[in-house]
Every structure is written in structure tokens, then in C-alpha cells.
Design a protein around this motif. Structure first.
Motif, PDB file in Angstrom:
ATOM      1  N   GLN A  15       0.827  -1.207   0.000  1.00  0.00           N
ATOM      2  CA  GLN A  15       0.000   0.000   0.000  1.00  0.00           C
ATOM      3  C   GLN A  15       0.861   1.257   0.000  1.00  0.00           C
ATOM      4  OE1 GLN A  15      -3.273   0.263  -0.388  1.00  0.00           O
ATOM      5  NE2 GLN A  15      -3.054   2.501  -0.399  1.00  0.00           N
ATOM      6  N   ASN A  19       1.007   4.088  -2.993  1.00  0.00           N
ATOM      7  CA  ASN A  19       0.783   5.515  -2.794  1.00  0.00           C
ATOM      8  C   ASN A  19       1.915   6.352  -3.366  1.00  0.00           C
ATOM      9  OD1 ASN A  19      -1.584   4.898  -1.483  1.00  0.00           O
ATOM     10  ND2 ASN A  19      -0.753   5.198   0.581  1.00  0.00           N
ATOM     11  N   GLY A  74      -5.785   4.124   6.766  1.00  0.00           N
ATOM     12  CA  GLY A  74      -5.522   5.139   5.755  1.00  0.00           C
ATOM     13  C   GLY A  74      -6.772   5.901   5.368  1.00  0.00           C
ATOM     14  N   VAL A  76      -8.535   8.557   2.874  1.00  0.00           N
ATOM     15  CA  VAL A  76      -8.443   9.183   1.559  1.00  0.00           C
ATOM     16  C   VAL A  76      -9.433  10.345   1.572  1.00  0.00           C
ATOM     17  CG1 VAL A  76      -8.699   8.924  -0.933  1.00  0.00           C
ATOM     18  CG2 VAL A  76      -7.824   7.014   0.434  1.00  0.00           C
ATOM     19  N   HIS A 114      -2.344  12.779  -4.501  1.00  0.00           N
ATOM     20  CA  HIS A 114      -2.380  12.270  -5.869  1.00  0.00           C
ATOM     21  C   HIS A 114      -3.158  13.236  -6.766  1.00  0.00           C
ATOM     22  CE1 HIS A 114      -1.696   7.746  -4.749  1.00  0.00           C
ATOM     23  NE2 HIS A 114      -0.599   8.474  -4.685  1.00  0.00           N
ATOM     24  N   HIS A 122      -6.622  13.948  -4.498  1.00  0.00           N
ATOM     25  CA  HIS A 122      -6.982  13.433  -3.189  1.00  0.00           C
ATOM     26  C   HIS A 122      -5.738  13.142  -2.371  1.00  0.00           C
ATOM     27  CE1 HIS A 122      -6.746  10.111  -6.112  1.00  0.00           C
ATOM     28  NE2 HIS A 122      -6.130   9.459  -5.137  1.00  0.00           N
ATOM     29  N   HIS A 124      -3.852  10.723   0.425  1.00  0.00           N
ATOM     30  CA  HIS A 124      -3.755   9.454   1.138  1.00  0.00           C
ATOM     31  C   HIS A 124      -2.994   9.712   2.435  1.00  0.00           C
ATOM     32  CE1 HIS A 124      -5.094   6.475  -1.938  1.00  0.00           C
ATOM     33  NE2 HIS A 124      -4.755   7.458  -2.765  1.00  0.00           N
ATOM     34  N   CYS A 126      -1.838   7.840   5.799  1.00  0.00           N
ATOM     35  CA  CYS A 126      -1.703   6.551   6.465  1.00  0.00           C
ATOM     36  C   CYS A 126      -1.084   6.742   7.848  1.00  0.00           C
ATOM     37  CB  CYS A 126      -0.828   5.606   5.638  1.00  0.00           C
ATOM     38  SG  CYS A 126      -1.517   5.206   4.018  1.00  0.00           S
ATOM     39  N   GLU A 218     -12.523  -1.560   4.286  1.00  0.00           N
ATOM     40  CA  GLU A 218     -12.713  -0.176   3.837  1.00  0.00           C
ATOM     41  C   GLU A 218     -14.095   0.321   4.212  1.00  0.00           C
ATOM     42  OE1 GLU A 218     -11.881   2.480  -0.160  1.00  0.00           O
ATOM     43  OE2 GLU A 218     -11.910   0.297  -0.264  1.00  0.00           O
TER      44      GLU A 218
END
Length: 221
Positions: A15, A19, A74, A76, A114, A122, A124, A126, A218
Motif C-alpha cells: 500500500q 501511494n 488510511g 483518503v 495524488h 486526493h 492518502h 496513512c 474499507e
């Protein structure tokens, strides 16, 4: 507006690499290689890889010895559709500050914006979900369920909206997917009521499989 995913230790490495766009053949067809330079990192440079820092932080905490323990979470967070493009950087910096303050600077593993995909940019974010635990000598343990409990999920958007408003980003409407073009935002009371109803419905549903590894869980809202 935002979603959160919980990861077992076996899923963390890939992950973090995903990213940072370090996976040569990503399964995400929306990534535009020509736009990779538009991505940027907000988390601090600690002189080691994000994964090495993750392992270092984990070694300082009590972790239950099961393979299914969620040791990283994480968020988002996506830029609102009706936010002006010149405000994107300020928005993501404010969101990062909010999340860092909420979950602890020492628990931040990675934060990457990103802007290389077809939709809205957006963030990310973590982090290691940590709670105080006096039963073990470490004094703190990893427990995603305690950190991301019902109260946290219910309060996340209102608290973030308040933080943005207080830091001059009143145009960043994170509490609703309704843009100004679609008729504007609802009141805070209405949004809170709707969120509570949505969360009740989510908790009553069985866990869904979206084709992701079974080590991930999620939550979208």
C-alpha cells in the motif's frame, strides 16, 4: 468525501509503495504517467523509508499477535468538486494538519497527494492507530477499532469542516457531496442527522468484497 481503510501488516508494504507510485505495473487504470510529477508528499522526511518508519513505530507499541490485526489505517480525502483549483494546496495542507493533530505526529506513516488520475486530486493519509493501554509495559497499543470507532466516524466530517472553516477554507465543503451547482450545502444539523442514519445502515450490512485483498477493510462515507 472521505473513506478510511484498515490494513493488516501483510498489506502495508504494497500500500505504501502504491501511494508513492513505486509499483511498476499498477492495477489502477486511471493513473496517467504523464501527470506523476503533480503528486507530492506532505509527511515529514524522517531519513528512512515510510515502511521502515512504520516498523520502527510498531516496535514501540503493544501489538496483538494475530495475522488479522489492523496495524495501519488510511484516510483518503478528496478535494471538493466546487473548490477552486488554486485552493487545492491550502486545502490538502490544512487536512494534513487536522489529521496529524488528531492521530499524533509520531503515528503518521505517510501522506501523499495524488493528482495523476482522471478525477479530483486526493490525499492518502496513512497512520498507525494507537490508543493508551496501561495493561502492557509499552503503555500504548495498536487498536484500529478503538481509534476508528462509531463516534470517530460520526464526528470526522463535522470536525474537519470546523477546522477548515477556522483556517480560512470556508469554501471547502467536505460535509456533503452536494456542490453549489447542485443547489448548495445543507445545514450542519441536517448533515449530522443524515450521517448518523448512513452509519447505522453501514453497520448493519455484511462486509462487502470489492475485489481487494481480504486483509483490508474499507469504510466509505
Amino acid at each position: 468525501m472521505a473513506s478510511v481503510t484498515k490494513f493488516t501488516q501483510g498489506a502495508v508494504f504494497n500500500q505504501l509503495r502504491h501511494n508513492l507510485r513505486q509499483i511498476a505495473h499498477s492495477g489502477n487504470p486511471d493513473i496517467d504517467p504523464a501527470r506523476l510529477r503533480q503528486d507530492y508528499v506532505l509527511s515529514p522526511d524522517r531519513g528512512m523509508s515510510d515502511y521502515d518508519y512504520f516498523q520502527e513505530r510498531l516496535s514501540q507499541l503493544y501489538v496483538y499477535g494475530r495475522n488479522d490485526v489492523k496495524v495501519m489505517a488510511g484516510w483518503v480525502v478528496t478535494a471538493p468538486q466546487d473548490l477552486e483549483q488554486e485552493q487545492y494546496d491550502d486545502f490538502f495542507l490544512a487536512v494534513y494538519d487536522f489529521l496529524e493533530n488528531r492521530y499524533g505526529e509520531e503515528n503518521v506513516v505517510q501522506a501523499v497527494v495524488h493528482d495523476d488520475e482522471g478525477g479530483q486530486p486526493h490525499l492518502h493519509f496513512c497512520f498507525v492507530p494507537v490508543v493508551e493501554d496501561k495493561k502492557h509495559e509499552e503503555g500504548y497499543k495498536v487498536c484500529a477499532n478503538d481509534v476508528l470507532d462509531r463516534r470517530e466516524l460520526r464526528n470526522f466530517h463535522p470536525d474537519l469542516q470546523r477546522y477548515l472553516d477556522e483556517h480560512g477554507l470556508e469554501d471547502a465543503h467536505v460535509m456533503t457531496g452536494v456542490t453549489r451547482a447542485q443547489g448548495g450545502n445543507r445545514t450542519v444539523a441536517e448533515l449530522k442527522s443524515e450521517r448518523e442514519q448512513e452509519y447505522e445502515q453501514e453497520t448493519e450490512r455484511p462486509e462487502l468484497d470489492f475485489g481487494k485483498p481480504k486483509v483490508e477493510q474499507e469504510l466509505h462515507f
